[in-house]
Enzyme design. Structure first.
Site, short mmCIF file in Angstrom:
data_model
loop_
_atom_site.label_atom_id
_atom_site.label_comp_id
_atom_site.label_asym_id
_atom_site.label_seq_id
_atom_site.Cartn_x
_atom_site.Cartn_y
_atom_site.Cartn_z
N ARG A 103 0.88 -1.18 0.00
CA ARG A 103 0.00 0.00 0.00
C ARG A 103 0.91 1.22 0.00
NH1 ARG A 103 -5.27 1.44 3.55
NH2 ARG A 103 -6.07 0.11 1.91
N HIS A 130 -7.32 0.67 -6.36
CA HIS A 130 -7.56 -0.14 -5.16
C HIS A 130 -8.23 -1.45 -5.60
CE1 HIS A 130 -7.84 -1.18 -1.10
NE2 HIS A 130 -8.70 -0.30 -0.63
N GLN A 133 -10.04 -4.04 -3.21
CA GLN A 133 -11.33 -3.57 -2.73
C GLN A 133 -12.43 -3.85 -3.75
OE1 GLN A 133 -12.18 -1.77 0.34
NE2 GLN A 133 -14.15 -2.41 -0.44
N ASP A 222 -17.14 7.35 -1.65
CA ASP A 222 -15.86 7.23 -0.93
C ASP A 222 -15.54 8.62 -0.38
OD1 ASP A 222 -13.38 6.35 -0.01
OD2 ASP A 222 -12.41 6.40 -1.99
N CYS A 262 -16.24 1.66 0.71
CA CYS A 262 -15.04 0.87 1.04
C CYS A 262 -14.62 1.06 2.49
CB CYS A 262 -13.91 1.21 0.09
SG CYS A 262 -13.31 2.91 0.23
N ARG A 290 -13.49 -8.44 1.77
CA ARG A 290 -12.05 -8.20 1.52
C ARG A 290 -11.26 -9.47 1.85
NH1 ARG A 290 -9.94 -3.06 1.66
NH2 ARG A 290 -8.05 -4.12 0.97
N1 NVA Z 1 -9.88 6.74 -1.47
C1 NVA Z 1 -9.56 6.34 -0.12
C2 NVA Z 1 -9.77 4.87 0.07
C3 NVA Z 1 -9.44 4.37 1.44
C4 NVA Z 1 -9.61 2.88 1.58
C5 NVA Z 1 -8.12 6.71 0.17
O1 NVA Z 1 -7.26 6.51 -0.69
O2 NVA Z 1 -7.84 7.22 1.26
N1 CP Z 2 -11.13 -0.03 2.56
C1 CP Z 2 -9.87 -0.08 2.99
O1 CP Z 2 -8.93 -0.31 2.23
O2 CP Z 2 -9.72 0.12 4.34
P1 CP Z 2 -8.37 0.35 5.12
O3 CP Z 2 -7.80 1.65 4.69
O4 CP Z 2 -8.78 0.33 6.57
O5 CP Z 2 -7.41 -0.77 4.81
#
Ligand code: NVA
Ligand code: CP
Length: 303
Positions: A103, A130, A133, A222, A262, A290
């Site tokens: 990540r 992502h 997800q 989101d 998500c 997930r």
């Molecule tokens: N768009 C959000 C998704 C978090 C799971 C982010 O990147 O923070």
């Molecule tokens: N939806 C998701 O990826 O959650 P986290 O940021 O908690 O991993």
């Protein structure tokens, strides 16, 4: 040859459906207590350069349930955080591990990691995508709606973020009609718009929330500010203030429409508390999925 999972476009439609079928099978086995140690003795490295609740816990639990081990590698506590190049990290980790989950920020970082790794790399969120997800999201739609043909989904919010980019590709690939409602200047990535072109009128890009939500079977939103956009939070609250899933929006969707998020959610911003709580079961099914979807990905890539 090793295969990576860096974005939805890396999958063919057949591969997508195979993963969803395997995820459903692994979910059933997990729920019934049937052992499925398909990755006995394997180790997954989990590199995190951003925060996480779901991704960390579901990957770590998932590899354990498959008979393997997960290693949490925070960039703060590894040499990555002190500037060791990704291409060196990739070659070192490839000598110890059987798979790497990462990540991070730029998509080019996961591309480089994959290029220099001799083991599979899984994208667990970048600024661009992502994909893990979206597998969970599609599994949840399949469970609740029975399939994808003739269904319409929409995404309401920051059309340029990782979720929007990946949902457009995943939703179209699965066979649904996909609409994105976002303000001008926040359209999905050009690579995603290019991908969507082949689907013609099955894809709609609009500034109108109501147009996107009309006759929808699954509505997604989101956060307005993704991780890494902390400096823009106040500006984005103004820009996205009308891009919310609320009861007025739900009224134009199909009567039995589902809502997906998500998570984490900001109630009162991209979704009202009322709509969130009315659809909480679907949203937490999505979060659970997930685990099952990622177990399927790990089995496909690491077995
Ligand atoms: N768009 C959000 C998704 C978090 C799971 C982010 O990147 O923070
Ligand atoms: N939806 C998701 O990826 O959650 P986290 O940021 O908690 O991993």
């Amino acid at each position: 040859m090793k295969k990576d999972f860096l974005k939805m476009q890396d999958l063919s439609k057949d591969e997508l459906f195979e993963i969803l079928d395997l995820a459903a099978d692994l979910k059933d086995k997990q729920h019934r207590g049937i052992p499925h140690k398909l990755l006995e003795g394997k180790t997954l490295g989990m590199i995190f350069e951003k925060s996480s609740t779901r991704t960390r816990v579901s990957f770590e639990t998932g590899i354990y349930q498959l008979g393997g081990t997960g290693l949490f590698l925070s960039s703060k506590e590894t040499q990555l955080g002190r500037g060791e190049p990704i291409k060196d990290t990739a070659r070192v980790l490839s000598r110890y591990l059987d798979g790497i989950m990462i990540r991070t920020f730029g998509q080019e970082i996961v591309e480089e990691l994959a290029q220099y790794s001799s083991i599979p790399v899984i994208n667990a969120l970048t600024d661009y995508a992502h994909p893990c997800q979206i597998l969970a999201d599609l599994l949840t739609i399949k469970e609740h709606k029975g399939g994808f043909d003739g269904r319409k989904m929409c995404f309401i919010g920051d059309g340029a973020n990782n979720m929007a980019n990946s949902l457009v590709v995943g939703g179209l690939m699965a066979g649904m009609d996909v609409a994105v409602a976002t303000p001008a200047g926040y359209e999905p990535d050009p690579t995603v718009l290019k991908y969507a072109e082949q689907y013609g009128s099955k894809f709609t890009l609009t500034e109108s929330v109501m147009e996107a939500a009309k006759d929808c079977d699954a509505l997604f939103t989101d956060v307005w500010s993704s991780m890494g956009m902390e400096a823009e939070i106040e500006e984005r609250k103004r820009i996205f203030k009308d891009y919310q899933i609320n009861s007025d929006v739900m009224a134009v969707a199909n009567k039995d429409a589902m809502v997906q998020h998500c998570l984490p959610a900001h109630r009162g911003e991209e979704i009202t508390d009322e709509v969130f709580e009315a659809h909480a079961d679907e949203i937490f099914d999505e979060a659970e999925n997930r685990l099952h979807a990622q177990k399927a990905v790990m089995v496909k890539l690491m077995k």
